[in-house]
Structure formats: structure tokens, C-alpha cells
Design an enzyme around this catalytic site. Sequence first.
Site, PDB file in Angstrom:
ATOM      1  N   SER A 114       0.797  -1.225   0.000  1.00 36.14           N
ATOM      2  CA  SER A 114       0.000   0.000   0.000  1.00 36.14           C
ATOM      3  C   SER A 114       0.830   1.275   0.000  1.00 36.14           C
ATOM      4  CB  SER A 114      -0.942   0.012   1.215  1.00 36.14           C
ATOM      5  OG  SER A 114      -1.880  -1.026   1.132  1.00 36.14           O
ATOM      6  N   GLU A 335      -9.953   7.464   2.589  1.00 40.69           N
ATOM      7  CA  GLU A 335      -9.534   6.068   2.535  1.00 40.69           C
ATOM      8  C   GLU A 335     -10.444   5.176   3.374  1.00 40.69           C
ATOM      9  OE1 GLU A 335      -5.745   3.125   3.469  1.00 40.69           O
ATOM     10  OE2 GLU A 335      -6.078   4.900   4.695  1.00 40.69           O
ATOM     11  N   HIS A 457      -1.851  -9.661  -0.387  1.00 33.48           N
ATOM     12  CA  HIS A 457      -2.447  -8.878  -1.474  1.00 33.48           C
ATOM     13  C   HIS A 457      -2.529  -9.725  -2.743  1.00 33.48           C
ATOM     14  CE1 HIS A 457      -0.878  -4.914   0.507  1.00 33.48           C
ATOM     15  NE2 HIS A 457      -1.862  -5.482   1.178  1.00 33.48           N
TER      16      HIS A 457
END
Length: 527
Positions: A114, A335, A457
Amino acid sequence: MNVTAMLAICSCLIFGSLGKPPFPEQEKDPKFWNDGAQRELKKALNLQVLNKNTAKNLILFLGDGMGVPTVTASRILKGQLRGESGEETELEMDKFPFVSLAKTYNTNAQVPDSAGTATAYLCGVKANEGTVGVSAAAVRSQCNTTKGNEVTSILRWAKEAGKSVGIVTTTRVNHATPSAAYAHCVDRDWYSDNEMPEEALQSGCKDIARQLFENIPNIDVVMGGGRKYMFPKNQSDIEYPNVLKHSGTRKDGRNLVKEWTDRMKDKRGHYVWNKKQLLSLNPNNVDYLLGLFEPMDLPYDLERNKDTDPSLTEMVDVAIKVLKKNPRGFYLLVEGGRIDHGHHEGKAKQALHETVEMDRAISRADLLTSVHDTLTIVTADHSHVFNFGGYTPRGNTIFGLAPMLSDVDQKPFTSILYGNGPGYKIINGARENVSTIDYQENNYQAQAAVPLTMETHGGEDVAVFAKGPLAHLLHGVHEQNYIPHAMAYAACIGQNKNHCTRASGSTGLQPAFASIAALLTVTRLLC
């Protein structure tokens, strides 16, 4: 006859006995589908008249870890929460007229993190994993590679153009995503000086919390978690005074919140740490707002104390009302950060409810702004190895079982599964039988193929939804770092502003000038 075949026959008998298929009767008629397609076609044809206004306002909604499977599953969940089947439901982002794909890889990673992705979609430059606000020439954790490799963000470009700017997150305000908006750091984990190696401190590198207050003076709105990183080490937290892990962490003894409030006392600045304080503010009387609602991340929306903790929607509502007072407009980064955390923990229910809450925030932003002068983009930084399948029937609860048993171990399985993660469980040498546990519980960890403490991820492209001025620039497949360049171009900020004056032959004018030009044109026609 095996168990799988028997289950299939039973399913057919059940549906047959109900006397109707598990979908609306109107869907039997081809006219239903033909008419719907024609309505969509009409909308698509109307999009040929492109919105070429200058974007006064810019909003980026970032669903951390919100890959396409998460979007689809959350759409179904949203509908089912309203008593619908779910598949036909529309998320707010589904209504955006332009959709593209973004390639998410970091410069040194096929499957990204991220921090490197945040540098891409905020600073316009791809970077190494684990680093924020620095180019790929910087090496993770090596302080001496910071200087000279800093890159600036669209939040800074907007601030320098005279716009108000804000950050709203459900994670720590110094977490990977928000920190790339203001920090230049070779390690995303340097939340305060307590987490930094002595060598980095001696070399002059700054922790991320400190950079929040020093790098871009007077960020207008900052809301999220991360309170403990702002206070001296071992100072008790105001909300959890007897919980040591929530106490301050700063070794330099600085109280960054007090420094901020002292600086803002004559500038209509307000610091809040709970929902009641936040919602008691009159945005018309607030020019600067700092809201730190938890020592670490905000709680999952399903677990949120609705009396003390604001929702993402509530934070976005206040943020926009504060920022929109600026006649030059604003830039806002929002976010939904705990979508990612839910997936990492294998807790799909938490992740999907976080996504639905972000969808509510998108809806609220839509009510407070105009598509004519506000470019809104919704995207993700990366995906997860999350998916759902198993030939589930229409309307099957998204957290439910597939309508069959495994033809290998003759056990049921949930539609939602992970490629890896903490949900991998072997009981007596075999896969856990999910029918013996509550697989719809909020914190149920969906089964995973490979055992890991934390799920990883995913590396596939993510969707980019866009509406508003020049939203059509988000089309096709792009590198992720293209996003802030397109947003800046639409708002006439940043490095490419040649199109923003009549002399350059631009088709887009500043909103005020565009209105005047239109009025003069009408006047000439009438005369």
C-alpha cells in the site's frame, strides 16, 4: 448414488416445490432485458457530450484492498442488507459513467504493497514497496537514500494552488495511504520516532507523524486514528487511560497535538477525539480540523461504538462542509482503509461491510457536491487473494455455503474463499467441516488454500471509477501513477497547465469564466 448428486437432486426438488424460480417474475420476459439495455444505451450515447469543465474540487476515494471481487461481493451485500437478492443492486461507484483499470505493481514488486501504490496514485510516480513520497531511487529502510529522491503529491499541488485540502481515513492518519500525501519516508513503518532505528534518527530522517505537521503547513482537515503517535512516550491516552499499549510513543517528548492546537488557536482550528465533539462543530465556524479518534486504527464499522466513534460517512460529511467554503475549491483524500485489514485477517464479513460503508460515504459526497465542478474518482491501491464462487444460486447469502459438497472430501464449503491466509484449518488431519461452526459470524475466517498468519495482497489490475469534469480521461488500462496526473490536469494544478488559458486554445475554462462566457454568448444571441 454419491452425496453430491443427492444434494443436487434435493436442491432441484426444493426449488420445484416452491413453484417459482429464485428470481423476479419479470426477468422471464425478454422485454425486461431489452428495455434495460436500451436505457443503458441511451445513457452511453449521452456521454458523447463530454464534461470539459475545469474541476474546482477533487475527491479521491481509495478502498484499500478493494479488488474487483470485493466490489462485486459488496454490491451483493448492499442489496441483501436491503432485503434484495443483491446481484442486481447498484453501488454508488457503479453509477459513475467512466471506468478504467490501473496496473498496480510497484517498481520492485509484481504484487504491490500500500505504500508504493500510494506514492503512485498520489504523487504520480511509481515507487518501491514500503516507501512513501520518494522515488524508486530510494531504498526501503535506508535513511541516506531519502534526500534528493522526494516526490510531491497532488495534495501539495492543490494546496499550492490555493485550494483547501483534507485527509480522511479509517486507519491511522500516518498509515501508508494517507502518509504518501504529505510524507517522504523510506519506511512506511516509521510511524513515530519510537519505531525508527537510532541510525535513521542520527542521520536526520523524520518520523511520519512529525512530517504530517511539518511538511505541508496547515493541512485543512485531517481525520482518522493514530493518536498515540502524537504524544510523549508513556503519556496516558485520554480515552483509554489504563491501557498501556494505547499510551504515547514519542521518544522526543513532543506533544504534536498541543503544538497544532497552539498554532491554530487564532485560526479557527479545532481538535476533536470523539464523535460527539466532531458532530457538535459548526463547519461554518471551522477552518482547520484535526480529528484523532483512536490510538491506532478506527474500529471496524460492524464493531464501532456508534455513540463515541464517527463513521466514515460522518467524517466525510464534516470534511466536505469545512473544505467547500474555499471559493477556489478543495482536494480530499478519503480512505476506506480497513477493507484491507479485514481481508488480511481472513474476515471477509468485516471487509465487505467496510466497503459498503465507504459506498455510503461516496453517496454523501455526491449530495454535497456537483458533478459539474467536482471530479470524483473511486479506486483501490491493490487487490487481495479473495474470491467467491461455487455455483451459488441467485440470492444466495454472500456469506453462505455453496450449493454442493466437495466431491473430494464430501464436506460443504462457503462461497467465499481465500487463496491463502489464517483461515487454513486442518482438524484431525482433514479440512474443517464448516457446517459445525458459525460461518456467518462477524469475525469468521474464511477457509484458505495455503496457511499464513496474514492473507496477502493480489496482483491483478484494479478498477478506477470516475465522474465529473474530464472524467473521460480515465479510460482503458493505465499505469496507476497516471491517476493524479489526470486529476491535476482536470483541475488546472500541478505541472501541466498549458490548457488552462484561452491563449493556449483550451476547451476548458475556470468555472467562473465558463459561466460568464456562457452568459455573454446568450446575450449576443438575444441582441
